[in-house]
Scaffold this motif. Structure first.
Motif, PDB file in Angstrom:
ATOM      1  N   ARG A 116      90.425 -29.577  31.952  1.00 45.02           N
ATOM      2  CA  ARG A 116      89.110 -30.208  31.995  1.00 45.02           C
ATOM      3  C   ARG A 116      88.615 -30.566  30.595  1.00 45.02           C
ATOM      4  O   ARG A 116      87.896 -31.551  30.421  1.00 45.02           O
ATOM      5  CB  ARG A 116      88.117 -29.290  32.726  1.00 45.02           C
ATOM      6  N   THR A 126      88.928 -29.831  40.952  1.00 39.71           N
ATOM      7  CA  THR A 126      87.955 -30.214  39.930  1.00 39.71           C
ATOM      8  C   THR A 126      86.541 -29.793  40.292  1.00 39.71           C
ATOM      9  O   THR A 126      85.780 -29.310  39.444  1.00 39.71           O
ATOM     10  CB  THR A 126      87.997 -31.735  39.710  1.00 39.71           C
ATOM     11  N   GLY A 181      84.044 -28.654  35.853  1.00 39.43           N
ATOM     12  CA  GLY A 181      84.532 -29.840  36.558  1.00 39.43           C
ATOM     13  C   GLY A 181      83.447 -30.494  37.390  1.00 39.43           C
ATOM     14  O   GLY A 181      83.310 -31.723  37.411  1.00 39.43           O
TER      15      GLY A 181
END
Length: 532
Positions: free
Chosen positions: A151, A480, A486
């Motif tokens: 990320r 995510t 995320g």
């Protein structure tokens, strides 16, 4: 100072806090979100907010993202986990509502939000490098100190995109400032290779290719189109040729007609042709265990048995025989690397494709020989995907519940005698949605992802397309939206680029400072399509 002005300053501060927290702090993201919502409610100008929302119909689709996850409550049994998961999805609800209904940002404020994001990301990369230099690192992913290295690589790519745009397109920036942004972008690119974030490197190539392809399609001059086409073709050929060469040299073994049978000291070699191939050689050719065991204590205080695998692989990677002479040929830096379990000299490269690819090659070779998957994130993902699909087959329509999906994966891993640790999740956002709520939420999720391209003009520019490529690709290899970093990365930047971002304002409104006045107005490369 008017009440509206005070609320706007708080609103801007909340955006700055959110933008600056995404690369480094879950706590900062939480505080920024709470402050943003509290200020939005305290404004109490509901008629104005409603009028702005009616002009931005996309917001109603984006906010409904949050309610998609409520389908996962139908079958859940673990309500504590389910409620925690639902609460973590709140940015999907508040980010588009608040940003679409709040007062517009001017060009300076847009640049300020993005500059804070770039500078915080820059600071985080510098801290990571200092940590890497001052600490023994066995797993390069450990240098990402604040959020997941994957990320964080997404943050870096976004920072690269806007740093380059600041350097190329902001008319009021001086030459020094533009050069600084170019240097920052170059550093970010270097960091991706230093940190061996293969996902980020691939996405960077994809975005670069997308940009050149866009220029090829929209370029008005035939000469420019030819140059772009030639650049794309040349770049692809060179890159693929480089990858092929690296792969071939790694796996191709060139053996002499006759292998030596004894060392210089007269001790016998063993040649294991069933050992793993690495750096173009079998790792256990030219191996004299007796001499390694006797010679290693002369170079290091670390016991031989604790470094044996790394020592043999490291000698192999340097093209040295695994004997006394091989040990003596190692320098102090090599000894230090082996003591810290660095098993291949290619892993010590500061920047290089080998550094990114070789660990994956070794993991695949190890899996082929031993079925071991714990050393490869790619193989672990395959295992998790297969496990998730086994569960989904029996729960396709309604899933197993938003609070139960990780537990179900853990149970299936145990049943299959998998070596993977628990609580890893599916590592695929689409599979995770199927596990949580079944087919209907997944279909709605996919529709919602693509709707902005059809009904919002800001979605039809390269900045949003680049962001969409990053986030959409991440859904195939990451959960995510199951982490705060995320989730906030997607919810905040998606809403910001759709409802706050204005490319013309960002590039044309004057800056508050100017180091050197650049009187020459050169032609700037157009990286933003015309939305009018």
């Amino acid at each position: 100072m008017t009440r509206e002005k005070v609320h706007h300053i708080i609103y801007l501060f909340s955006l700055l806090l959110l933008a600056g927290s995404i690369p480094v702090s879950n706590f900062g993201m939480s505080i920024g979100g709470l402050l943003l919502c509290a200020n939005w409610i305290a404004e109490w100008n509901w008629k104005e907010k409603w009028q702005r929302l009616k002009e931005q119909r996309t917001v109603f689709f984006l906010s409904s993202f949050f309610f998609i996850f409520l389908f996962g409550l139908i079958n859940t049994e673990n309500w504590n986990s389910a409620l925690d998961n639902i609460l973590s999805k709140l940015p999907l609800l508040y980010a588009p509502l608040v940003l679409a209904s709040s007062s517009k940002l001017n060009g300076k404020e847009i640049r300020l939000v993005l500059t804070v994001f770039i500078l915080v990301t820059l600071g985080s990369t510098l801290i990571s490098i200092i940590y890497m230099i001052t600490h023994p690192i066995q797993d390069i992913r450990d240098i990402s100190l604040f959020i997941s290295h994957i990320r964080f690589s997404f943050c870096i790519i976004i920072a690269i995109i806007f740093a380059i745009q600041f350097a190329l397109r902001v008319t009021s920036y001086s030459r020094i400032i533009k050069i600084l942004y170019f240097l920052i972008a170059g550093w970010f690119i270097s960091y991706l290779f230093i940190s061996q974030t293969f996902t980020g490197i691939i996405l960077l190539f994809v975005i670069t290719f997308t940009y050149f392809l866009y220029m090829l399609i929209t370029g008005e001059r035939t000469k420019i189109r030819k140059i772009m086409l030639l650049s794309i073709i040349t770049g692809i050929i060179v890159f693929m040729g480089h990858l092929f060469t690296i792969t071939y040299n790694y796996y191709h073994v060139a053996l002499p007609e006759q292998l030596p049978t004894h060392t210089i000291s007269g001790n016998p070699y063993t040649h294991n042709f069933k050992s793993i191939i690495e750096n173009g050689s079998y790792t256990e050719l030219y191996l004299c265990e007796k001499e390694l065991r006797e010679s290693w204590p002369e170079r290091s205080n670390i016991p031989y048995d604790s470094v044996r695998p790394s020592l043999i692989r490291y000698l192999n990677s340097k093209g040295l025989f695994k004997d006394r002479e091989g040990i003596y040929a190692l320098n102090k830096k090599d000894i230090h690397n082996i003591e810290h379990k660095i098993a291949n000299v290619a892993y010590t490269q500061v920047i290089g494709v080998k550094k990114a690819l070789y660990p994956t090659f070794f993991s695949l070779s190890l899996y082929k020989q031993t079925k071991e998957i714990t050393h490869s994130s790619i193989l672990q993902r395959f295992e998790l995907w297969q496990t998730s699909i086994k569960i989904i087959r029996n729960n396709l329509l309604t899933g197993i519940g938003i609070g139960d999906h990780k537990e179900a994966i853990d149970q299936q891993l145990t049943k299959d005698h998998s070596p993977l640790r628990k609580n890893m999740g599916a590592h695929n956002q689409f599979l995770t949605l199927l596990l949580m709520g079944g087919l209907l939420p997944l279909l709605a999720f996919i529709i919602m992802l693509f709707i902005p391209f059809f009904i919002h003009k800001n979605a039809r520019n390269l900045n949003y397309l680049f962001f969409f490529i990053i986030i959409f690709c991440s859904f195939f290899t990451e959960d995510t939206l199951e982490t705060q970093a995320g989730m906030t990365f997607y919810a905040f930047l998606n809403a910001f680029l759709l409802f706050c971002f204005d490319f013309k304002k960002m590039t044309e409104e004057p800056a508050d400072f100017q180091l050197i006045h650049n009187k020459s107005k050169k032609h700037k490369l157009n990286i933003e399509p015309n939305n009018h």
